[in-house]
Scaffold this motif. Sequence first.
Motif, PDB file in Angstrom:
ATOM      1  N   VAL A   8     -16.138  11.676  -2.299  1.00  0.00           N
ATOM      2  CA  VAL A   8     -14.851  11.217  -2.567  1.00  0.00           C
ATOM      3  C   VAL A   8     -14.167  11.279  -0.569  1.00  0.00           C
ATOM      4  O   VAL A   8     -13.774  12.144  -0.125  1.00  0.00           O
ATOM      5  N   LEU A   9     -13.682  10.312  -0.683  1.00  0.00           N
ATOM      6  CA  LEU A   9     -12.562   9.759   0.516  1.00  0.00           C
ATOM      7  C   LEU A   9     -12.470   8.836   0.467  1.00  0.00           C
ATOM      8  O   LEU A   9     -12.448   7.419   0.403  1.00  0.00           O
ATOM      9  N   ASN A  10     -10.958   9.025   0.352  1.00  0.00           N
ATOM     10  CA  ASN A  10      -9.905   8.045  -0.118  1.00  0.00           C
ATOM     11  C   ASN A  10      -8.774   7.931   0.700  1.00  0.00           C
ATOM     12  O   ASN A  10      -8.568   9.034   1.159  1.00  0.00           O
ATOM     13  N   ASP A  11      -8.880   6.558   0.875  1.00  0.00           N
ATOM     14  CA  ASP A  11      -7.583   6.320   2.061  1.00  0.00           C
ATOM     15  C   ASP A  11      -6.123   5.516   1.322  1.00  0.00           C
ATOM     16  O   ASP A  11      -6.150   4.516   0.556  1.00  0.00           O
ATOM     17  N   ASP A  12      -4.985   6.891   1.196  1.00  0.00           N
ATOM     18  CA  ASP A  12      -4.724   6.307   0.428  1.00  0.00           C
ATOM     19  C   ASP A  12      -3.054   6.554   0.961  1.00  0.00           C
ATOM     20  O   ASP A  12      -2.870   6.751   1.618  1.00  0.00           O
ATOM     21  N   ILE A  13      -2.518   5.376   0.527  1.00  0.00           N
ATOM     22  CA  ILE A  13      -0.685   4.467   1.234  1.00  0.00           C
ATOM     23  C   ILE A  13      -0.208   4.396  -0.520  1.00  0.00           C
ATOM     24  O   ILE A  13      -0.242   4.134  -1.661  1.00  0.00           O
ATOM     25  N   VAL A  14       0.861   5.467  -0.462  1.00  0.00           N
ATOM     26  CA  VAL A  14       2.035   6.177  -1.605  1.00  0.00           C
ATOM     27  C   VAL A  14       3.899   5.775  -1.091  1.00  0.00           C
ATOM     28  O   VAL A  14       3.747   6.219  -0.605  1.00  0.00           O
ATOM     29  N   THR A  15       4.381   4.399  -2.239  1.00  0.00           N
ATOM     30  CA  THR A  15       5.265   4.498  -2.209  1.00  0.00           C
ATOM     31  C   THR A  15       6.295   5.235  -2.327  1.00  0.00           C
ATOM     32  O   THR A  15       5.825   6.360  -2.146  1.00  0.00           O
ATOM     33  N   ALA A  16       7.283   4.822  -1.704  1.00  0.00           N
ATOM     34  CA  ALA A  16       8.194   6.261  -1.637  1.00  0.00           C
ATOM     35  C   ALA A  16       9.068   6.861  -2.944  1.00  0.00           C
ATOM     36  O   ALA A  16       9.221   6.269  -4.384  1.00  0.00           O
ATOM     37  N   GLY A  17       9.420   8.463  -3.242  1.00  0.00           N
ATOM     38  CA  GLY A  17       9.411   8.903  -4.082  1.00  0.00           C
ATOM     39  C   GLY A  17       8.447   8.736  -4.893  1.00  0.00           C
ATOM     40  O   GLY A  17       8.794   9.353  -6.059  1.00  0.00           O
ATOM     41  N   MET A  18       6.902   8.583  -5.020  1.00  0.00           N
ATOM     42  CA  MET A  18       5.752   8.426  -6.379  1.00  0.00           C
ATOM     43  C   MET A  18       5.155   9.068  -5.705  1.00  0.00           C
ATOM     44  O   MET A  18       4.807   9.764  -5.088  1.00  0.00           O
ATOM     45  N   GLY A  19       3.882   9.219  -6.977  1.00  0.00           N
ATOM     46  CA  GLY A  19       2.728   9.876  -6.447  1.00  0.00           C
ATOM     47  C   GLY A  19       1.812  10.312  -7.748  1.00  0.00           C
ATOM     48  O   GLY A  19       2.252   9.498  -9.210  1.00  0.00           O
ATOM     49  N   PHE A  20       1.082  10.846  -7.612  1.00  0.00           N
ATOM     50  CA  PHE A  20       0.218  11.793  -8.893  1.00  0.00           C
ATOM     51  C   PHE A  20       1.070  12.841  -9.829  1.00  0.00           C
ATOM     52  O   PHE A  20       1.203  13.291  -9.205  1.00  0.00           O
ATOM     53  N   GLY A  21       0.883  12.441 -11.229  1.00  0.00           N
ATOM     54  CA  GLY A  21       1.761  13.388 -12.065  1.00  0.00           C
ATOM     55  C   GLY A  21       0.161  14.661 -12.147  1.00  0.00           C
ATOM     56  O   GLY A  21      -0.983  14.208 -11.378  1.00  0.00           O
ATOM     57  N   LYS A  33      11.796   9.773  -0.397  1.00  0.00           N
ATOM     58  CA  LYS A  33      12.937   8.570  -1.157  1.00  0.00           C
ATOM     59  C   LYS A  33      12.609   7.605  -0.122  1.00  0.00           C
ATOM     60  O   LYS A  33      13.525   6.707  -0.470  1.00  0.00           O
ATOM     61  N   SER A  34      12.625   7.156   1.150  1.00  0.00           N
ATOM     62  CA  SER A  34      12.770   5.979   1.794  1.00  0.00           C
ATOM     63  C   SER A  34      10.982   5.378   2.511  1.00  0.00           C
ATOM     64  O   SER A  34      11.254   4.415   3.173  1.00  0.00           O
ATOM     65  N   ASN A  35       9.882   6.502   2.922  1.00  0.00           N
ATOM     66  CA  ASN A  35       9.086   5.958   3.715  1.00  0.00           C
ATOM     67  C   ASN A  35       8.423   5.956   2.843  1.00  0.00           C
ATOM     68  O   ASN A  35       6.991   7.113   2.184  1.00  0.00           O
ATOM     69  N   GLU A  36       6.617   5.425   2.831  1.00  0.00           N
ATOM     70  CA  GLU A  36       5.462   5.747   2.597  1.00  0.00           C
ATOM     71  C   GLU A  36       4.572   6.979   3.044  1.00  0.00           C
ATOM     72  O   GLU A  36       4.992   7.290   4.366  1.00  0.00           O
ATOM     73  N   ASN A  62      -5.060  -0.966  -6.017  1.00  0.00           N
ATOM     74  CA  ASN A  62      -4.013  -1.253  -6.152  1.00  0.00           C
ATOM     75  C   ASN A  62      -2.952  -1.191  -7.535  1.00  0.00           C
ATOM     76  O   ASN A  62      -2.515  -2.121  -8.575  1.00  0.00           O
ATOM     77  N   PHE A  63      -2.130  -0.368  -7.794  1.00  0.00           N
ATOM     78  CA  PHE A  63      -1.219   0.055  -8.518  1.00  0.00           C
ATOM     79  C   PHE A  63      -0.357  -0.076  -8.036  1.00  0.00           C
ATOM     80  O   PHE A  63       1.051   0.145  -9.315  1.00  0.00           O
ATOM     81  N   GLY A  64       0.437  -0.836  -7.310  1.00  0.00           N
ATOM     82  CA  GLY A  64       1.858  -1.025  -7.141  1.00  0.00           C
ATOM     83  C   GLY A  64       2.636   0.134  -6.261  1.00  0.00           C
ATOM     84  O   GLY A  64       2.438   0.167  -5.027  1.00  0.00           O
ATOM     85  N   TRP A  65       2.369   1.374  -7.011  1.00  0.00           N
ATOM     86  CA  TRP A  65       3.305   2.349  -6.346  1.00  0.00           C
ATOM     87  C   TRP A  65       1.911   3.005  -5.596  1.00  0.00           C
ATOM     88  O   TRP A  65       2.626   3.792  -4.367  1.00  0.00           O
ATOM     89  N   LEU A  66       0.640   2.669  -4.978  1.00  0.00           N
ATOM     90  CA  LEU A  66      -0.579   3.391  -4.977  1.00  0.00           C
ATOM     91  C   LEU A  66      -1.175   2.395  -4.354  1.00  0.00           C
ATOM     92  O   LEU A  66      -1.616   1.295  -4.821  1.00  0.00           O
ATOM     93  N   GLN A  67      -1.664   2.377  -2.982  1.00  0.00           N
ATOM     94  CA  GLN A  67      -2.608   1.456  -2.413  1.00  0.00           C
ATOM     95  C   GLN A  67      -3.953   2.725  -2.441  1.00  0.00           C
ATOM     96  O   GLN A  67      -3.468   3.517  -0.661  1.00  0.00           O
ATOM     97  N   SER A  68      -4.939   1.552  -2.573  1.00  0.00           N
ATOM     98  CA  SER A  68      -6.097   3.327  -2.118  1.00  0.00           C
ATOM     99  C   SER A  68      -7.519   2.579  -2.260  1.00  0.00           C
ATOM    100  O   SER A  68      -7.725   1.269  -2.447  1.00  0.00           O
ATOM    101  N   ARG A  69      -7.963   2.725  -1.132  1.00  0.00           N
ATOM    102  CA  ARG A  69      -9.684   2.447  -0.083  1.00  0.00           C
ATOM    103  C   ARG A  69     -10.376   3.913  -0.373  1.00  0.00           C
ATOM    104  O   ARG A  69     -10.164   4.461  -0.338  1.00  0.00           O
TER     105      ARG A  69
END
Length: 239
Positions: free
Chosen positions: A43-56, A109-112, A15-22
């Motif tokens: 790898v099998l990751n179940d990722d939830i990323v908040t609006a506008g955020m992501g992996f650089g 910019k508004s939804n996960e 849990n990085f705030g902008w990213l929740q991963s299992r």
Amino acid sequence: MNTIKHTSESRGTANFGWLQSRHTFSFGRYYNPERVNFGALRVLNDDIVTAGMGFGAHPHDNMEIVSIPLSGDLEHKDSTGNTEVIRTGDVQIMSAGHGLTHSEYNHSKSNEVNFLQIWVLPKERDIEPRYQQITFSPEGRKNQWQTVVAPDNDQVLWINQDSWFSLADLDARMELAYALKKEGNGVYVFVIEGEVTVNSEELKKRDALGITGAEVINFSATKDARLLLIEVPMIKSPF
């Protein structure tokens, strides 16, 4: 036939705030020596990323990387010139080959966005990097297997491995069988939604079951269910 069950609750967490991963398998700060891989499935990751955020932008090499959005849209950009939006209903694959960099961001910019990120070890190393994505019809997986990734079918996404990915949306009480494509392969079943019995093993949402030593696997949905099935060679641990 041998099986190994991974319940949803047993997965690693981040849990990085902008990213929740299992994490189904060891990844990042999560390490479990009993859960490094299932054959070529790394790898099998179940990722939830908040609006506008992501992996650089970050590098990869010699890995087959599949992304499946479950809700929301994912924005992809890589060093080979691909800039795409991967939407719910799409499946994307990137063969990292001899090396590339890419970024992944929540397009909204508004939804996960919730997506599965899956890595498979390649059959051949240092190939030319390649990218592909396809929109698959929901009707094509209604109470049947819909192949979305394969090494031998030009109607679906190509993968640099003897591996097949299939999706199915099953109605409650629907029964379905899966026949393995290649002798000696194993199958990893991941329940995206619902509940299903797999060869007498009961699985709930986000539970998984690895199966080896079988030629045919039988499924029975106890509730409406959405399944991801990954067939892979049973190679040794990469570490």
